[in-house]
Design a protein around this motif. Structure first.
Motif, PDB file in Angstrom:
ATOM      1  N   ILE A 108       0.790  -1.285  -0.037  1.00 35.92           N
ATOM      2  CA  ILE A 108      -0.071   0.312   0.017  1.00 35.92           C
ATOM      3  C   ILE A 108       0.889   1.200   0.188  1.00 35.92           C
ATOM      4  N   ASN A 109       1.886   1.186   0.886  1.00 39.42           N
ATOM      5  CA  ASN A 109       2.719   2.407   0.818  1.00 39.42           C
ATOM      6  C   ASN A 109       3.559   2.696  -0.527  1.00 39.42           C
ATOM      7  N   GLU A 110       3.809   1.464  -1.081  1.00 37.05           N
ATOM      8  CA  GLU A 110       4.553   1.525  -2.507  1.00 37.05           C
ATOM      9  C   GLU A 110       3.738   2.077  -3.414  1.00 37.05           C
ATOM     10  N   CYS A 111       2.340   1.968  -3.353  1.00 38.85           N
ATOM     11  CA  CYS A 111       1.421   2.523  -4.277  1.00 38.85           C
ATOM     12  C   CYS A 111       1.149   4.020  -4.121  1.00 38.85           C
ATOM     13  N   ILE A 112       1.312   4.158  -2.718  1.00 41.08           N
ATOM     14  CA  ILE A 112       1.076   5.799  -2.370  1.00 41.08           C
ATOM     15  C   ILE A 112       2.390   6.432  -3.135  1.00 41.08           C
ATOM     16  N   LYS A 113       3.479   5.860  -3.016  1.00 46.18           N
ATOM     17  CA  LYS A 113       4.590   6.730  -3.564  1.00 46.18           C
ATOM     18  C   LYS A 113       4.646   6.684  -5.137  1.00 46.18           C
ATOM     19  N   ASN A 114       3.966   5.782  -5.699  1.00 52.11           N
ATOM     20  CA  ASN A 114       4.032   5.835  -7.148  1.00 52.11           C
ATOM     21  C   ASN A 114       2.574   6.321  -7.797  1.00 52.11           C
ATOM     22  N   ASN A 115       1.952   6.898  -6.858  1.00 55.49           N
ATOM     23  CA  ASN A 115       0.591   7.500  -7.442  1.00 55.49           C
ATOM     24  C   ASN A 115      -0.456   6.500  -7.771  1.00 55.49           C
ATOM     25  N   ILE A 116      -0.441   5.343  -7.452  1.00 53.49           N
ATOM     26  CA  ILE A 116      -1.184   4.326  -7.856  1.00 53.49           C
ATOM     27  C   ILE A 116      -2.766   4.180  -7.284  1.00 53.49           C
ATOM     28  N   ASN A 117      -3.739   4.212  -7.817  1.00 59.57           N
ATOM     29  CA  ASN A 117      -5.009   4.009  -7.253  1.00 59.57           C
ATOM     30  C   ASN A 117      -5.066   2.951  -6.289  1.00 59.57           C
ATOM     31  N   ILE A 118      -5.801   3.443  -5.091  1.00 54.98           N
ATOM     32  CA  ILE A 118      -5.875   2.359  -4.121  1.00 54.98           C
ATOM     33  C   ILE A 118      -7.321   2.197  -3.637  1.00 54.98           C
ATOM     34  N   PHE A 119      -8.269   1.569  -3.552  1.00 58.56           N
ATOM     35  CA  PHE A 119      -9.486   1.447  -3.439  1.00 58.56           C
ATOM     36  C   PHE A 119      -9.617   0.286  -2.168  1.00 58.56           C
ATOM     37  N   SER A 120     -10.654   0.716  -1.139  1.00 59.89           N
ATOM     38  CA  SER A 120     -10.837  -0.155  -0.165  1.00 59.89           C
ATOM     39  C   SER A 120     -12.330  -0.564  -0.234  1.00 59.89           C
ATOM     40  N   ILE A 121     -12.420  -1.945  -0.459  1.00 58.26           N
ATOM     41  CA  ILE A 121     -13.964  -2.451  -0.383  1.00 58.26           C
ATOM     42  C   ILE A 121     -14.327  -3.163   0.873  1.00 58.26           C
ATOM     43  N   PRO A 122     -15.092  -2.436   1.622  1.00 55.15           N
ATOM     44  CA  PRO A 122     -15.288  -2.734   2.958  1.00 55.15           C
ATOM     45  C   PRO A 122     -16.115  -4.205   3.036  1.00 55.15           C
ATOM     46  N   GLY A 123     -16.054  -4.687   4.221  1.00 55.84           N
ATOM     47  CA  GLY A 123     -16.643  -6.011   4.381  1.00 55.84           C
ATOM     48  C   GLY A 123     -16.816  -6.370   5.798  1.00 55.84           C
ATOM     49  N   PRO A 124     -16.564  -7.730   6.129  1.00 56.73           N
ATOM     50  CA  PRO A 124     -16.770  -8.464   7.405  1.00 56.73           C
ATOM     51  C   PRO A 124     -15.309  -8.078   8.256  1.00 56.73           C
ATOM     52  N   SER A 125     -15.710  -7.867   9.337  1.00 55.63           N
ATOM     53  CA  SER A 125     -14.696  -7.401  10.431  1.00 55.63           C
ATOM     54  C   SER A 125     -15.011  -8.166  11.833  1.00 55.63           C
ATOM     55  N   ALA A 126     -13.739  -8.730  12.229  1.00 54.69           N
ATOM     56  CA  ALA A 126     -13.764  -9.563  13.471  1.00 54.69           C
ATOM     57  C   ALA A 126     -13.970  -8.673  14.589  1.00 54.69           C
ATOM     58  N   VAL A 127     -13.101  -7.361  14.302  1.00 57.40           N
ATOM     59  CA  VAL A 127     -13.059  -6.435  15.389  1.00 57.40           C
ATOM     60  C   VAL A 127     -14.346  -5.727  15.857  1.00 57.40           C
ATOM     61  N   THR A 128     -15.089  -5.129  14.854  1.00 57.66           N
ATOM     62  CA  THR A 128     -16.376  -4.502  14.965  1.00 57.66           C
ATOM     63  C   THR A 128     -17.409  -5.567  15.400  1.00 57.66           C
ATOM     64  N   SER A 134     -20.206  -7.711  22.595  1.00 59.16           N
ATOM     65  CA  SER A 134     -19.604  -7.478  23.988  1.00 59.16           C
ATOM     66  C   SER A 134     -20.668  -6.800  24.713  1.00 59.16           C
ATOM     67  N   GLY A 135     -21.490  -5.897  24.276  1.00 62.58           N
ATOM     68  CA  GLY A 135     -22.075  -5.140  25.233  1.00 62.58           C
ATOM     69  C   GLY A 135     -21.321  -4.020  26.124  1.00 62.58           C
ATOM     70  N   PHE A 136     -20.105  -3.800  25.625  1.00 63.63           N
ATOM     71  CA  PHE A 136     -19.167  -2.755  26.227  1.00 63.63           C
ATOM     72  C   PHE A 136     -19.241  -1.627  25.362  1.00 63.63           C
ATOM     73  N   SER A 137     -18.808  -0.564  25.878  1.00 65.05           N
ATOM     74  CA  SER A 137     -18.476   0.807  25.056  1.00 65.05           C
ATOM     75  C   SER A 137     -18.266   0.503  23.822  1.00 65.05           C
ATOM     76  N   ASP A 138     -18.889   1.360  22.900  1.00 66.78           N
ATOM     77  CA  ASP A 138     -18.592   1.457  21.559  1.00 66.78           C
ATOM     78  C   ASP A 138     -17.301   2.365  21.301  1.00 66.78           C
ATOM     79  N   LYS A 139     -16.829   2.918  22.147  1.00 69.02           N
ATOM     80  CA  LYS A 139     -15.702   3.718  22.095  1.00 69.02           C
ATOM     81  C   LYS A 139     -14.399   2.857  22.421  1.00 69.02           C
ATOM     82  N   PHE A 140     -13.559   2.267  21.238  1.00 71.16           N
ATOM     83  CA  PHE A 140     -12.821   1.338  21.592  1.00 71.16           C
ATOM     84  C   PHE A 140     -11.391   1.594  21.055  1.00 71.16           C
TER      85      PHE A 140
END
Length: 286
Positions: A108-128, A134-140
């Protein structure tokens, strides 16, 4: 039988696509993720055997290239060449969003250096997913995997114990017993949820008070997403201690009410109003 989704003809820009993949249940993948993978010239993945399960299920034939932490630096220059030639390349991990506790940042950082397009496609996340359940605070604060050595684990958890928000960690099932004693040492009084097999058949959320958390007798299966509850703020004491009262009496004729209030309240969990009112009472008595 799985029928391959019929994608409409979308003109995707050339570049690197960071595509989130299911963290367990293969049905959790989005139509857009499948579409991008289907249109990719190459798909970079950690383990081709794992990724092939997903791609075969949805009849995606794009070429796979093994791309993991041991060959990421070596691969990057070649991948950049492909991207400069106008190729559409996707980066996926075995599960979840690439580059989050997984390989990807070097490319990703090499793409940034070379001005190459980067796109992030959202999806499943174990974290969220784990935080939501959990029932805990959503500030994490998300930490990820802890270090290997015990003294490094202690150093990190000691710093994190000062955070008032929920904390999220990853751990392999083999190493969870190694970190439990440190959790009990630095997060006493809090609650914990150990999430395992998220979105799979044997999905489980193990909920405990950290003070009561014990080592596991048998090895749990798979990787764990661990959520520690927010730090409980101690309620301010509404009463002055005998030593505080004696200190105030010694200062009452020497310092102003404000000065005494600031001195007594400093580094003590006593409301200034309680100290201030006691000072006024003493002065009125005099």
């Amino acid at each position: 039988m799985i029928i391959k989704p019929q994608f409409k003809s979308n003109n995707y820009k050339n570049g690197l696509y960071l595509v989130a993949t299911p963290i367990g249940n293969l049905k959790d993948v989005s139509f857009r993720s499948l579409e991008v993978l289907d249109k990719s010239d190459y798909i970079l993945c950690e383990d081709t055997r794992v990724s092939k399960n997903l791609l075969d299920k949805y009849q995606i034939k794009s070429k796979l290239i093994s791309h993991h932490k041991f060959n990421e630096k070596k691969n990057t220059l070649k991948v950049i060449e492909y991207l400069k030639l106008g190729k559409l390349i996707s980066l996926i991990s075995d599960a979840g969003t690439p580059s989050i506790s997984d390989p990807g940042s070097v490319l990703i950082n090499e793409c940034i250096k070379n001005n190459i397009n980067i796109f992030s496609i959202p999806g499943p996340s174990a974290v969220t997913t784990a935080v939501a359940a959990s029932g805990f605070s959503d500030k994490f604060f998300f930490y990820g995997f802890l270090p290997e050595k015990k003294n490094q684990i202690d150093d990190e958890l000691k710093k994190l114990s000062n955070f008032n928000h929920s904390l999220v960690f990853f751990s392999s099932s083999k190493k969870v017993n190694k970190i439990i004693p440190a959790f009990k040492k630095y997060f006493n009084g809090r609650k914990i949820v150990l999430s395992r097999e998220i979105s799979k058949l044997y999905e489980e959320y193990i909920r405990r008070n950290i003070d009561e958390l014990e080592l596991f007798n048998s090895e749990l299966k798979g990787e764990l997403t661990i959520v520690v509850s927010e730090k409980k703020e101690e309620k301010a004491s509404q009463k002055l201690s005998e030593s505080d009262i004696n200190s105030i009496k010694k200062m009452i004729n020497k310092l102003s009410t404000k000065e005494i209030t600031d001195l007594i309240s400093y580094n003590k969990n006593i409301p200034k109003k309680v100290v201030y009112n006691f000072c006024l009472k003493l002065k009125n008595e005099n």
